[in-house]
Design an enzyme around this catalytic site. Sequence first.
Site: not given
Ligand code: GLY
Length: 394
Positions: A113, A175
């Site tokens: 992230d 992601d």
């Molecule tokens: N981890 C990012 C999302 O919830 O899309």
Amino acid sequence: MKYIYLLICLCIVFATCKNNNQVLDTDKYLNFSLQQAKRYLEYNDDELKSPRYIKPGDVSWTTKSVNNWTSGFWPGILWYLYEYSEDSFIREQANKWTLPLEGAKNRERPNHDLGFMVFNSFGNGYRLVNDPFYLPIILETADSLASLFNSNVGTILSWPWAIEEYDWNHNTIIDNMMNLELLFWASKNGGKDHHYDVAVTHALTTMRNHVRSDYSTYHIVIYDSLSGDVLNKTKYQGYADNSMWSRGQAWAIYGFTTCYRETGMEVFLETAKDVAKTFINRLPDDYVPYWDFDAPNTPNEYKDASAAAVAASALIELSAFIEDKNESEWFHQSAINILRSLSENYLSDGSNHAVLWHSVGNLPVNSEVDVPIIYADYYFIEALLRERKLQNNF
Ligand code: GLY
């Protein structure tokens, strides 16, 4: 009677065509976003409290610490709104809300992230104001992100915490594609050359293992960290292992489009187009997806405005890369359909501090369901800015 009926039908067809051909009024929605942001800045001046989502019935954002994965979106929104308005107050605020994220650059236990956190905040800020203080922070964050790369597997470890908690050995989530932009950028702006290779290898491996033959995507692929073998393909926020989680698919469109922009590799353009077509072709009538395309009680399922916003932003960029005029226009029109629907049917009425309503964070654990979420606003604003640039040939 027959003629009156025919006339009414013609009027409806004409009105629909006219609406589709109308230029989207990006200024209207960007000004609304600016107004909402100013209202929130008056309400919360504590830059250590990062807005994340709004509980049903609340006026304002529930906040989290700056260590949260979503903490880059609010400063990112402020940078975009500064880019739009050139308002010096917004610029000051963007800087103020960016600085507390510095600690992400060398956190003890990094995860993927870092891109969302630092590139949306410091990255956007550096692009717009070139503050020399920001540069080493971005580059050090890129080093931290790249430290999660496993060359046996060929991907970044997305969630180190999930190794123990779920026994997910070397896990990589779709992601993670969003955070490669930080690595590409670092490799071209004084960071390590090697980051470029990490990003390309991660994307190629993801293309092989996350993208299914129908161009939908898995949320999570779990690898053996030594042999690199695929151990399992599963989900966290989606409905089922084999379903198409809407935001995951949107991350894939966005991520592969970014990879094409940064590398010029045709394989990424083709993959971006393929995953985008699968998303677009399965959208419901109002162009905003249910939280999972395979959710079992569709059409009685929640919509996810955040997935729509991410996809719209990506599709605008993708459409500009496609040489065939008709094909490019098809992707662009799909983005406009989504943005128009979000603007007309999902926009806050001003009774809270958000821009968009109706997003879903994590439905399987009943978290942040059918609420405003900060990243929906971020990508909606980004999409409006991208569309505005296209309209004005910037
Ligand atoms: N981890 C990012 C999302 O919830 O899309």
